[in-house]
Design an enzyme around this catalytic site. Structure first.
Site, PDB file in Angstrom:
ATOM      1  N   ASP A  77       0.869  -1.173   0.000  1.00 34.16           N
ATOM      2  CA  ASP A  77       0.000   0.000   0.000  1.00 34.16           C
ATOM      3  C   ASP A  77       0.905   1.221   0.000  1.00 34.16           C
ATOM      4  O   ASP A  77       1.723   1.395   0.912  1.00 34.16           O
ATOM      5  CB  ASP A  77      -0.900   0.028   1.234  1.00 34.16           C
ATOM      6  CG  ASP A  77      -1.972  -1.041   1.196  1.00 34.16           C
ATOM      7  OD1 ASP A  77      -2.305  -1.516   0.088  1.00 34.16           O
ATOM      8  OD2 ASP A  77      -2.494  -1.402   2.266  1.00 34.16           O
TER       9      ASP A  77
ATOM     10  N   ASP B 107     -13.526  -3.528  -1.575  1.00 35.23           N
ATOM     11  CA  ASP B 107     -13.344  -3.270  -0.149  1.00 35.23           C
ATOM     12  C   ASP B 107     -14.709  -3.400   0.509  1.00 35.23           C
ATOM     13  O   ASP B 107     -15.621  -2.610   0.225  1.00 35.23           O
ATOM     14  CB  ASP B 107     -12.779  -1.869   0.082  1.00 35.23           C
ATOM     15  CG  ASP B 107     -11.402  -1.693  -0.555  1.00 35.23           C
ATOM     16  OD1 ASP B 107     -10.664  -2.696  -0.635  1.00 35.23           O
ATOM     17  OD2 ASP B 107     -11.074  -0.563  -0.967  1.00 35.23           O
TER      18      ASP B 107
END
Length: 267
Positions: free
Chosen positions: A21, A140
């Site tokens: 990330d 998500d």
């Protein structure tokens, strides 16, 4: 960069995928998508995971969409030059031309998240033009059902900041029908908690779609990785914290899974 697109192992071989990330040019790791901690330089970390025998690598620019930024092509090019395994890149993809730009920069697969919600036809167009094997739809998901109710999960976008009202399982089915070659499924409730995958979410989506599901969010130990593919029925497991901060190497994870009778690629 590898010259082979899509998973290189057989369909029965489970993949271990470290995730980077990235924001402001650095690898970070948070808890429940917030409270980010610096984990290092993306090029150095990518090189390390390549050497450890990772099956693939996922690189996500987690603030590109929410900040309205362009693709960070120079960093992606540097990462791609250091890895010889399939590289998935996501973050900031808004149109089919962005997919081409990322592929040109060295990516093998492109992850589409928020843009798939605002323009689902983008997934179909990208898959039609480039092939499903290099299109990943990232979902998500946050559990929204109350205790005692049938389990339900809602899709969120913009780095978990925006609720969509979409059911995660139905959305995964739709994206597979539109041509997504894989689903990258992250439990927002488990992200960074080290408490294990949301196995019910993982299993429900894995059973609902005809394409591979990558389980993400919550890995804290080796057992969690194994559970992702045994109980969760995922085709691949993605993790960050246990790799970034030296808790385990990719090779240790593969050895553990092999001992459990799970088919993994061993160097």
């Amino acid at each position: 960069m590898t010259q082979t697109q899509g998973p290189t192992a057989s369909a029965l071989t489970r993949r271990i995928i470290p995730c980077l990330d990235v924001t402001a040019g650095r690898v970070v790791k948070g808890v429940n998508f917030v409270n980010l901690t610096d984990a290092g330089d993306p090029v150095e970390i990518a090189r390390r995971y390549n050497e450890q025998g990772a099956d693939e690598l996922t690189f996500l620019d987690i603030t590109a969409t929410s900040d309205g930024r362009d693709l960070i092509l120079p960093i992606i090019e540097q990462v791609a030059s250091q890895v010889f395994i399939p590289l998935t890149v996501g973050g900031g993809v808004r149109q089919v031309s962005d997919v081409q730009r990322l592929l040109n920069a060295g990516a093998d697969k492109i992850s589409i998240n928020s843009a798939a919600i605002s323009n689902p036809e983008l997934v179909r167009a990208a898959a039609d033009y480039h092939g499903s094997q290099c299109i990943v739809v990232a979902i998500d998901a946050r559990r929204v059902s109350s205790e005692g109710e049938a389990a339900r999960w809602e899709v969120f976008t913009h780095g978990g900041r925006r609720a969509t009202g979409l059911d995660a399982v139905a959305w995964a089915r739709r994206m597979a029908a539109y041509g997504a070659g894989e689903i990258l499924l992250t439990s927002m409730d488990r992200d960074g908690t080290k408490s294990g995958f949301d196995l019910e979410l993982t299993r429900t989506v894995s059973d609902a779609v005809p394409v591979p599901v990558i389980a993400s969010g919550g890995v804290g130990n080796l057992e969690h990785l194994a559970e992702g593919v045994t109980t969760g029925r995922a085709s691949a497991v993605l993790a960050a914290s246990i790799f970034h901060f030296g808790q385990h190497t990719v090779r240790e994870c593969k050895a553990f899974m092999a001992q459990r009778g799970i088919d993994v690629r061993l160097d």
